[in-house]
Design a protein around this motif. Structure first.
Motif, short mmCIF file in Angstrom:
data_model
loop_
_atom_site.label_atom_id
_atom_site.label_comp_id
_atom_site.label_asym_id
_atom_site.label_seq_id
_atom_site.Cartn_x
_atom_site.Cartn_y
_atom_site.Cartn_z
N TYR A 75 0.83 -1.21 0.00
CA TYR A 75 0.00 0.00 0.00
C TYR A 75 0.86 1.26 0.00
CZ TYR A 75 -3.85 3.12 0.95
OH TYR A 75 -4.77 4.12 0.84
N SER A 106 -4.38 1.28 -3.23
CA SER A 106 -5.72 1.44 -2.69
C SER A 106 -6.74 0.51 -3.36
CB SER A 106 -6.16 2.90 -2.66
OG SER A 106 -6.12 3.47 -3.91
N ILE A 150 -8.86 -2.72 -1.35
CA ILE A 150 -10.30 -2.93 -1.49
C ILE A 150 -10.59 -4.31 -2.08
CG2 ILE A 150 -12.40 -2.04 -2.57
CD1 ILE A 150 -11.06 0.72 -2.54
N GLN A 194 -14.54 -11.64 1.57
CA GLN A 194 -15.97 -11.78 1.83
C GLN A 194 -16.61 -12.84 0.96
OE1 GLN A 194 -17.72 -7.88 1.62
NE2 GLN A 194 -16.21 -7.12 3.10
N ILE A 219 -17.05 -4.98 -6.61
CA ILE A 219 -15.83 -4.32 -6.15
C ILE A 219 -15.01 -3.85 -7.34
CG2 ILE A 219 -13.67 -4.68 -4.91
CD1 ILE A 219 -15.83 -4.75 -2.97
N PHE A 251 -16.62 -0.80 -8.62
CA PHE A 251 -16.34 0.36 -7.77
C PHE A 251 -14.93 0.89 -8.05
CE2 PHE A 251 -14.27 2.11 -4.07
CZ PHE A 251 -15.12 3.15 -3.76
N THR A 284 -22.47 -4.01 1.19
CA THR A 284 -21.11 -4.51 1.48
C THR A 284 -20.08 -3.77 0.63
OG1 THR A 284 -22.30 -6.57 1.20
CG2 THR A 284 -20.09 -6.70 2.11
N VAL A 285 -20.47 -3.56 -0.62
CA VAL A 285 -19.54 -2.87 -1.52
C VAL A 285 -19.17 -1.52 -0.94
CG1 VAL A 285 -19.23 -1.84 -3.78
CG2 VAL A 285 -20.46 -3.98 -3.55
N LEU A 286 -20.21 -0.82 -0.50
CA LEU A 286 -19.94 0.53 -0.03
C LEU A 286 -19.13 0.51 1.26
CD1 LEU A 286 -23.37 2.05 -0.93
CD2 LEU A 286 -21.16 2.71 -1.87
N THR A 329 -17.02 -1.80 2.09
CA THR A 329 -15.65 -2.12 1.66
C THR A 329 -14.97 -0.89 1.11
OG1 THR A 329 -16.60 -4.20 0.98
CG2 THR A 329 -14.32 -3.80 0.37
N ALA A 330 -15.78 -0.16 0.37
CA ALA A 330 -15.22 1.02 -0.30
C ALA A 330 -14.85 2.11 0.67
CB ALA A 330 -16.21 1.55 -1.31
N LEU A 386 -13.07 2.02 3.00
CA LEU A 386 -11.62 1.95 3.15
C LEU A 386 -10.91 2.91 2.20
CD1 LEU A 386 -10.96 -1.86 3.32
CD2 LEU A 386 -9.98 -0.19 4.89
N ALA A 387 -11.48 2.98 1.01
CA ALA A 387 -10.83 3.79 -0.02
C ALA A 387 -10.79 5.25 0.40
CB ALA A 387 -11.56 3.65 -1.35
N LEU A 436 -10.19 6.50 3.10
CA LEU A 436 -8.94 6.69 3.83
C LEU A 436 -7.78 6.92 2.88
CD1 LEU A 436 -8.52 4.14 6.74
CD2 LEU A 436 -7.67 6.49 6.66
N GLY A 437 -7.66 6.00 1.95
CA GLY A 437 -6.54 6.06 1.01
C GLY A 437 -6.55 7.35 0.23
N VAL A 438 -7.72 7.70 -0.28
CA VAL A 438 -7.82 8.91 -1.09
C VAL A 438 -7.50 10.13 -0.25
CG1 VAL A 438 -9.40 10.37 -2.37
CG2 VAL A 438 -9.45 7.90 -2.70
N LEU A 484 -5.65 10.35 2.35
CA LEU A 484 -4.23 10.46 2.65
C LEU A 484 -3.42 10.80 1.42
CD1 LEU A 484 -3.91 7.38 5.00
CD2 LEU A 484 -3.65 9.77 5.66
N GLY A 485 -3.96 10.42 0.27
CA GLY A 485 -3.21 10.60 -0.97
C GLY A 485 -3.09 12.04 -1.41
#
Lengths: 318, 433
Positions: A133, A193, A197, A204, A235, A238, B5-7, B9-10, B12-13, B15-17, B19-20
């Protein structure tokens, strides 16, 4: 640095990433949970207050001739017609499209591949995940882009390596035929990133599907195609939308590599970099605003297309 | 997998964005009004830490001599400086005193953003400046700034390298462009390709302008048009490319634009024997390159139809038309230009003092390299040089297109002739004529 682009182009990104629309059923049955949700969204709403004014101001400026020093002058759609005849704008679109359509699929494939490797129950997963990461955090930073110039320079590490095989490598960042390729490689390196994901998504997928498939004699490849891909498709979708949107807005890489010029020979002139130059170096803020809105339209169009296409390949099990 | 679930999971992103996105450099602080009866002048300029130290030394003297006036300084690199200055004007928060790029002057002045110093001749005395120096900031019959110092471009040759390889340094007062090509070829050959004879940026306007003037053309004309001909641009690129083909000039892609400082230069690293620098950088370059640089004039000055070199300035000092502390700002400008103590403190980081009396007075206090640069410039100032005209609005676009076109030529994507045609077309369009 992204003040010019942040307002118009930033808004849709946040909509896509940070604000899960609450499902209607949940709203009725769980108002308390919703309150917590809105509380978490509060910073975003507060931030929105500061972006909403520039957002609409830039829409107005898009129809004016505004040189930053004198009051904006209404010129109707002139900025937009000018865009049709601007060769540098065409070049910037070309650079941005090539960059996006090459680097996004490649980086997603790499991200998925690494995620699948990491998903095989290896020890110290957290460490590996962090290591992979890391480049995503550093990738866009100034220091790393500069470092890459030493790696890819005419007498840099890459060419020293190629030299062992008798290959006379070009200046990977100074040659207009290679600079963009170098940036694409740099971008793929920052697959962190989407990888994180993907990894969360892979975990899951119930293992029973794989067990059942194995029982029926499905090969690994078959399992990947018939279990992993369909179940992971939301995913993937997304990540695709997300990466496309960020990629269209690429700025830093081109800015740092070329010292803000988009060089060599405009080969790293990203759309947003050109927009920045127009707005802040050449005093054409009206034109820059028009460009920002054009970018918003392009991104919206591609995102809409993506959502339309999603019907045919994205699989939700609810 | 459900949408929910997708959202999740997303999430997490996010965070990444988050910080980026990186933070940008520091900004100019907003200037504030009197605190306890004192006036605070807002002053911005670009440069490095050395320049900051020397500038501050001069400002300390000013503040001592002018109780009740404090000067709030912000400085940074030249690239971001330009963009931030524009933003600051747009925000209605213009600094009182600012460093003004020569190629931006008219972009501000033509739009009424700068104070016409001609109206305040009593406050800022410009009589100590030569006519050429005064003309640097003149737009029509108005004066929108004072040169912060005077410089010119010059050719530096690393004598350590030429002695090592046994190549004679040409006479800087009489050499021409073919002499440069011969010299460069010999250095490269004698060093077995370890050192290239010369390198200079084909796209730097100051370099092209000298070449253009030598041929009897003005790069920018008196009425703000593009005066340079296609033939001149083609010959300029052609000359560089032929030096490259002969080996005197490094191959395409050899020079990476890593940084502009003397320490980072290829001259300092010993892979180039000669290059063009602004004379106010001689001290820094000589220190970085081992202390044995010779300063030569630009080739072709004696053989060409007319003189190409001119006396320029690294930047001007200008005052915002909207400044709330006009009197104090004028006083500061007058101090920087005409006060001997000020120039002693700030040294030659911005070139030789524009006021010739001041320049003569501080000369004995300067280091050897600075004296060399001062003499070089003094020589030019005493000679009859054709006048140069201020950069018209749109010239930043011209500079950008020249850089891009130079790369096209360097990598053989366009011939010098094609490039010249493209450049003149783009230039005319950028100037709106």
């Amino acid at each position: 640095m992204s003040t010019a682009t942040g307002a118009p182009a930033g808004a849709p990104v946040r909509l896509a990433s940070g604000t899960p629309p609450p499902a209607p059923a949940a709203r009725r049955s769980r108002p308390r949970k919703d309150r917590a949700g809105y509380l978490f969204l509060l910073p975003w709403f507060l931030g929105m207050l500061f972006t909403i004014i520039p957002f609409f101001a830039s829409l107005y400026l898009a129809f004016t001739d505004y040189n930053l020093l004198n009051a904006p002058r209404w010129i109707g759609a002139e900025n937009f017609t000018e865009m049709l005849h601007d060769p540098l704008l065409r070049q910037s679109l070309k650079v941005t499209f090539v960059y996006t359509f090459v680097s996004v699929p490649l980086s997603l494939v790499v991200a998925l591949g690494v995620a699948m490797l990491l998903n095989r129950g290896i020890r110290g997963l957290a460490v590996y995940r962090a290591v992979f990461y890391l480049p995503s955090l550093l990738g866009g930073s100034v220091a790393v882009v500069l470092l890459w110039r030493y790696v890819f320079g005419l007498d840099g590490i890459v060419n020293a390596f190629l030299g062992w095989f008798g290959i006379d490598g070009p200046g990977w960042t100074s040659d207009p035929d290679h600079a963009l390729t170098t940036l694409i490689v740099l971008h793929i390196w920052t697959f962190g990133s989407p990888m994180v994901i993907f990894l969360a998504g892979l975990r899951q997928i119930p293992t029973m599907y794989y067990e059942a498939a194995a029982m029926d004699g499905a090969s690994r490849w078959r399992q990947f195609r018939s279990v992993t891909l369909p179940l992971l498709s939301p995913i993937i979708f997304f990540n695709l939308v997300q990466s496309l949107i960020t990629s269209f807005q690429t700025f830093t890489q081109g800015f740092v590599l070329s010292g803000g010029t988009g060089g060599p020979a405009d080969s790293t002139m990203f759309y947003n970099l050109y927009l920045y130059q127009q707005g802040f170096s050449q005093f054409n803020m009206g034109y820059a605003s028009a460009m920002a809105w054009m970018l918003l339209v392009v991104i919206a169009a591609f995102t809409a297309l993506n959502f339309l296409a999603a019907k045919y390949w994205v699989f939700y099990d609810n | 997998m459900s949408r929910r679930t997708v959202l999740r999971t997303a999430g997490l992103a996010g965070l990444g964005v988050g910080l980026g996105t990186s933070a940008c450099g520091r900004g100019f602080g907003g200037g504030d009004d009197p605190e306890g009866g004192t006036v605070r002048l807002d002053m911005v300029w670009w440069g490095d830490a050395t320049r900051a130290e020397k500038t501050q030394a001069a400002l300390d003297i000013f503040q001592r001599k002018n109780p009740g006036v404090t000067v709030q300084v912000e400085y940074q690199d030249s690239g971001p400086y330009k963009d931030k200055l524009a933003t600051r004007f747009a925000a209605g928060d213009a600094p009182d005193v600012m460093a003004m790029r020569m190629d931006s002057l008219r972009e501000y002045a033509d739009r009424g953003a700068l104070l016409d110093l001609g109206q305040y001749a009593d406050a800022v005395d410009l009589t100590g400046l030569s006519e050429n120096a005064r003309a640097l900031a003149a737009v029509g019959d108005r004066t929108y700034g004072v040169p912060a110092g005077l410089n010119a471009i010059g050719f530096v040759v690393n004598r350590t390298l030429t002695e090592k390889y046994g190549v004679a340094v040409p006479d800087g007062n009489t050499w021409n462009w073919p002499d440069l090509a011969t010299f460069a070829r010999e250095v490269t050959r004698a060093s077995g390709g370890k050192v290239y004879g010369t390198n200079f940026e084909a796209y730097t306007l100051a370099n092209v302008i000298v070449f253009t003037r030598q041929r009897g053309e003005d790069f920018y004309t008196a009425d703000g048009g593009l005066g340079v001909s296609e033939a001149t641009v083609a010959d300029w690129f052609g000359m560089v490319e032929s030096m490259r083909a002969e080996g005197g000039f490094p191959p395409a892609g050899f020079i990476e634009k890593i940084g502009a400082s003397a320490e980072q230069s290829y001259l300092a690293r010993g892979s180039i024997a000669a290059q063009i620098i602004p004379t106010n950088n001689l001290l820094a370059f000589n220190a970085a390159a081992g202390g044995n640089l010779a300063l030569l004039r630009i080739p072709g000055e004696t053989q060409s139809p007319r003189r190409g070199q001119s006396v320029d300035c690294p930047h001007l000092w200008s005052i915002a038309a909207a400044s709330k502390h006009r009197d104090e700002a004028l006083r500061l400008l007058d101090f920087l230009v005409n006060d001997v103590e000020a120039s002693k403190a700030s040294g030659t980081t911005r070139g030789v003092p524009a006021n010739s009396t001041v320049a003569d007075e501080i000369k004995p206090t300067l280091s050897r390299d600075d004296q060399v640069a001062t003499e070089y410039l003094g020589g030019l100032q005493r000679e009859q040089l054709p006048r140069s005209y201020t950069y018209p609005p749109g010239s930043s676009k011209i500079a950008a297109s020249l850089e891009s076109i130079a790369a096209e030529v360097e990598f053989r994507r366009q011939t010098p002739r094609q490039a010249a045609k493209a450049f003149v077309e783009a230039g005319r369009k950028a100037l709106g004529r």
